[in-house]
Design an enzyme around this catalytic site. Structure first.
Site, PDB file in Angstrom:
ATOM      1  N   CYS A 134     129.578  43.093  12.264  1.00  0.00           N
ATOM      2  CA  CYS A 134     129.982  43.200  10.851  1.00  0.00           C
ATOM      3  C   CYS A 134     129.215  44.333  10.173  1.00  0.00           C
ATOM      4  O   CYS A 134     128.063  44.163   9.769  1.00  0.00           O
ATOM      5  CB  CYS A 134     129.721  41.871  10.151  1.00  0.00           C
ATOM      6  SG  CYS A 134     130.082  41.933   8.394  1.00  0.00           S
ATOM      7  N   CYS A 137     128.166  43.672   6.589  1.00  0.00           N
ATOM      8  CA  CYS A 137     127.024  42.746   6.444  1.00  0.00           C
ATOM      9  C   CYS A 137     125.721  43.461   6.806  1.00  0.00           C
ATOM     10  O   CYS A 137     124.708  43.303   6.137  1.00  0.00           O
ATOM     11  CB  CYS A 137     127.153  41.534   7.358  1.00  0.00           C
ATOM     12  SG  CYS A 137     128.792  40.827   7.467  1.00  0.00           S
ATOM     13  N   ASP A 138     125.730  44.217   7.902  1.00  0.00           N
ATOM     14  CA  ASP A 138     124.477  44.696   8.488  1.00  0.00           C
ATOM     15  C   ASP A 138     124.286  46.211   8.462  1.00  0.00           C
ATOM     16  O   ASP A 138     123.210  46.699   8.813  1.00  0.00           O
ATOM     17  CB  ASP A 138     124.381  44.216   9.957  1.00  0.00           C
ATOM     18  CG  ASP A 138     124.394  42.700  10.053  1.00  0.00           C
ATOM     19  OD1 ASP A 138     123.901  42.055   9.101  1.00  0.00           O
ATOM     20  OD2 ASP A 138     124.908  42.162  11.040  1.00  0.00           O
TER      21      ASP A 138
END
Ligand code: FAD
Ligand code: NAP
Length: 316
Positions: A134, A137-138
């Site tokens: 992701c 997300c990261d």
């Protein structure tokens, strides 16, 4: 605690929310169970440009938050639980979650799918320590560092484009010499390649992860066109190699095709009915072809209408 419902909807992606809105407006008082990923896969993306009516685009989390609010106009409470098994032989069906038990006359399964990893040694250890599925997300953790994205579909190209605004350099690693992603995304990708922000490594596969003292350090790669092995030192690697449908809790009791639930196998009047009457499926979990937010929402609507008609026919 055991709760009774005429319709249990499992999943809060576009399919589950849409099914919930339709079932609730039909007066069926559905229970909707969110699972671990409230809002589903679109929570992991930034731009959504193909949702009709969203001129100029929106973000995945914004769209899903609005679906959540819209659903709550009709179903005030969404149950936070993860379903682990279904007793298909009991009537009503007995559904076990980690927190509650549900007795459901009909069920709409809208559990979507989960990102795949490569299944290489040390993978579990390195997840969250350089390996991710992701970018939204990261990606932030790799500011001005070199990263790679594995895959050649829409997700891979979107992830690479997103990361190109954060990372120093992005390598898109694809096992073939042609992308699967749609043309508009490929055009954007090539513009970034021309800018020198993204490099595409064609015909290249990951042989292994390079790790040092538990931290991800890069990829050992092979170029299949000329059989050359080489190492790519990078700080982060993002998987975009497709998804596996979330059907493990069904314990093979429903007919599946490659893990995807088969619908309309037997019951022509109920397009979304599975191999067991009263159990319906919608969205990515039953679709290995289109897998879009809009098609998931559309089949969520169909599943709710089918469930309503099936309950009526069975005088429930
Ligand atoms: P999902 O969105 O996968 O939701 C599944 C739901 O089921 C989740 O709420 C989960 O918690 C729940 N669940 C799973 N297992 C259980 C269980 N055992 N018990 C209880 N609940 C459970 N499509 C587009 O149309 N436009 C885009 O721009 C777009 N961008 C994308 C970007 C990325 C990075 C990805 C990965 C996908 C993208 N897609 C896009 C595809 C789109 O996200 C999916 O087609 C869509 O989310 C599928 O919806 P769904 O409701 O079937 O399932
Ligand atoms: P996908 O379309 O299935 O693509 C997966 C990619 O990973 C393919 O290029 C595949 O290679 C590669 N791959 C698969 N297994 C691999 C392995 N073991 N090793 C190396 N590479 C591997 O998956 P996706 O991109 O996640 O998309 C899923 C669905 O969501 C699609 O329907 C897509 O349209 C949708 N989606 C839509 C949008 C959007 O509308 N903007 C954005 C993201 C996703 P091959 O090409 O060689 O098979």
């Amino acid at each position: 605690m055991s709760v009774y419902t005429k319709v249990l909807i499992i999943g809060t992606g576009p399919a589950g929310y849409t099914a919930a809105i339709y079932a609730a407006r039909a007066g069926l008082y559905p229970i909707i169970v969110s699972g671990l990923e409230v809002g589903g896969q679109l929570m992991n993306t930034v731009e959504v440009e193909n949702w009709p009516g969203e001129q100029g685009g929106t973000t995945g989390p914004e769209l899903m938050l609005r679906m959540d609010k819209h659903t709550k106009e009709f179903v005030p409470e969404i149950t936070n639980d993860h379903i682990v098994s279904i007793d298909f032989d009991s009537k009503p069906f007995l559904v076990s979650g980690e927190k509650n038990e549900y007795q459901a006359e009909s069920i709409i399964i809208a559990t979507g799918s989960t990102a795949r990893y490569l299944n290489l040694p040390d993978e579990n250890k390195l997840r969250g320590r350089g390996l991710s599925a992701c970018a939204t997300c990261d990606g932030f953790f790799f500011k001005r560092q070199d990263v790679a994205v594995i895959g050649g579909g829409n997700t891979a190209v979107e992830e690479a484009l997103y990361l190109s605004n954060i990372a120093r350099r992005v390598f898109l690693i694809h096992r073939r010499d042609q992308l699967r992603a749609e043309k508009i995304l490929q055009d954007r990708l090539m513009a970034k390649v021309r800018e020198g922000k993204i490099d595409i490594l064609w015909n290249t596969e990951v042989k292994n992860y390079i790790e040092y003292q538990g931290a991800f350090k890069g990829l050992a790669l092979i170029n299949k066109a000329d059989d050359i092995l080489f190492d790519l030192p990078i700080s982060g690697c993002f998987m975009a190699i497709g998804h596996t449908p979330n059907t493990e809790f069904l314990q093979n009791r429903l007919k599946l095709n490659g893990g995807y639930i088969i619908v309309n196998g037997k019951y022509q009047n109920f397009e979304t009915m599975t191999s067991i009457p009263g159990i319906f499926a919608a969205g990515d979990v039953a679709d290995n072809k289109y897998r879009q937010a809009i098609t998931s929402a559309g089949s969520g609507c169909m599943a709710a209408l089918d469930a309503e008609k099936w309950l009526q026919l069975n005088n429930i």
